[in-house]
Every structure is written in C-alpha cells, then in structure tokens.
Design a protein around this motif. Structure first.
Motif, PDB file in Angstrom:
ATOM      1  N   GLU A  66       8.696 -88.344 -33.543  1.00 51.89           N
ATOM      2  CA  GLU A  66      10.268 -88.953 -33.806  1.00 51.89           C
ATOM      3  C   GLU A  66      10.925 -87.648 -34.244  1.00 51.89           C
ATOM      4  O   GLU A  66      12.133 -87.639 -33.424  1.00 51.89           O
ATOM      5  N   ASP A  67      10.373 -87.049 -34.785  1.00 47.15           N
ATOM      6  CA  ASP A  67      11.236 -86.002 -35.986  1.00 47.15           C
ATOM      7  C   ASP A  67      11.659 -84.795 -35.046  1.00 47.15           C
ATOM      8  O   ASP A  67      12.765 -84.138 -35.086  1.00 47.15           O
ATOM      9  N   ILE A  68      10.418 -84.360 -34.781  1.00 47.44           N
ATOM     10  CA  ILE A  68      11.189 -83.631 -33.161  1.00 47.44           C
ATOM     11  C   ILE A  68      12.156 -83.853 -32.205  1.00 47.44           C
ATOM     12  O   ILE A  68      13.363 -82.862 -31.633  1.00 47.44           O
ATOM     13  N   LEU A  69      11.949 -84.858 -32.174  1.00 47.23           N
ATOM     14  CA  LEU A  69      13.227 -85.581 -30.516  1.00 47.23           C
ATOM     15  C   LEU A  69      14.625 -86.129 -31.547  1.00 47.23           C
ATOM     16  O   LEU A  69      15.698 -85.570 -30.384  1.00 47.23           O
ATOM     17  N   ASP A  70      14.432 -85.373 -32.427  1.00 51.84           N
ATOM     18  CA  ASP A  70      15.719 -85.888 -33.163  1.00 51.84           C
ATOM     19  C   ASP A  70      16.763 -84.645 -33.069  1.00 51.84           C
ATOM     20  O   ASP A  70      17.876 -84.591 -33.072  1.00 51.84           O
ATOM     21  N   LYS A  71      15.707 -83.483 -32.627  1.00 52.87           N
ATOM     22  CA  LYS A  71      16.091 -82.585 -32.574  1.00 52.87           C
ATOM     23  C   LYS A  71      16.909 -81.667 -30.548  1.00 52.87           C
ATOM     24  O   LYS A  71      17.345 -80.909 -30.483  1.00 52.87           O
ATOM     25  N   ALA A  72      16.104 -82.911 -29.972  1.00 48.25           N
ATOM     26  CA  ALA A  72      16.715 -82.776 -28.379  1.00 48.25           C
ATOM     27  C   ALA A  72      17.521 -82.926 -28.030  1.00 48.25           C
ATOM     28  O   ALA A  72      18.811 -83.385 -28.819  1.00 48.25           O
ATOM     29  N   PHE A  73      17.959 -82.056 -27.405  1.00 49.46           N
ATOM     30  CA  PHE A  73      19.319 -82.911 -26.389  1.00 49.46           C
ATOM     31  C   PHE A  73      18.786 -84.352 -25.580  1.00 49.46           C
ATOM     32  O   PHE A  73      18.055 -84.440 -24.586  1.00 49.46           O
TER      33      PHE A  73
END
Length: 119
Positions: A66-73
C-alpha cells in the motif's frame, strides 16, 4: 491451478499457474508486458496492475504494498502490485496492465517493439 488473463493494448495473454504464484510471476510465464524495474521486491510501482476479476483469489495487500501504491499513477480501488499479489486459490483472475507498467516494460526491454507506437 489458476488461470490468469492479462489485458493490454487490445491483446490478451492467458496462462495457467500454480497457487502461490504472484501476478508478476504469471505475467513472465505468459510473456505479458508487465514492468518490474526493481526485480519484483516491492521497491517501485512498475508492476502496477488493475485486478478486473478474481480479486478474492489473491492475497491481501500488506502495508508495504500500500505504501508503494501511494507512489503509483492512476491508483484505483482494484490496484495491486503484481510482485505482491499472490494467487491463494484456484480459479480465474483477469488483470489489466496499467500504462505505467507498460511504459516501464517497454523501457526495460527496448528490443521488444511497443505496439502503442506508430511504426
């Protein structure tokens, strides 16, 4: 066994994989164009996909994902990282590869023609 269908730029790739396989692992078996700049260690968002069908067959997203998805487009309710979404049950899963992931794949594999570009 689970059947996974990948969709991207009007094409589909189907593959059967054993339970325990990640979506990224399935995409590699199917030769589907899913990015993985970090090598599949949850260090980037280039394997970002949308799970269209079979979300209940996958592992739950953990905090790191979820933390990495916060950086996704263009993150949506059905967004997952292919390297973290593990198939936990037999059945059918359908996945749309995101533009972000396609861009990463074709940048990582310049020898593979990008069908989205005019020839």
């Amino acid at each position: 066994m689970a059947t996974v269908r990948f969709n991207a730029h009007g094409r589909t790739w189907d593959v059967e994989v054993p339970v325990g396989t990640t979506l990224l692992g399935a995409s590699k078996r199917a030769d589907a164009p899913e990015g993985d700049a970090c090598g599949g260690v949850c260090g980037c968002s280039t394997c970002h996909v949308y799970v269209v069908k079979g979300r209940d067959l996958l592992s739950d997203a953990e905090e790191d994902e979820e933390d990495i998805l916060d950086k996704a487009f263009d993150v949506r309710a059905n967004s997952r990282l292919g390297c973290q979404a593990r198939i936990d049950k037999d059945g059918e899963v359908e996945v749309e590869i995101t533009r972000e992931s396609l861009d990463a794949f074709y940048n990582e594999h310049p020898q593979v023609p990008d069908p989205r570009k005019a020839r």
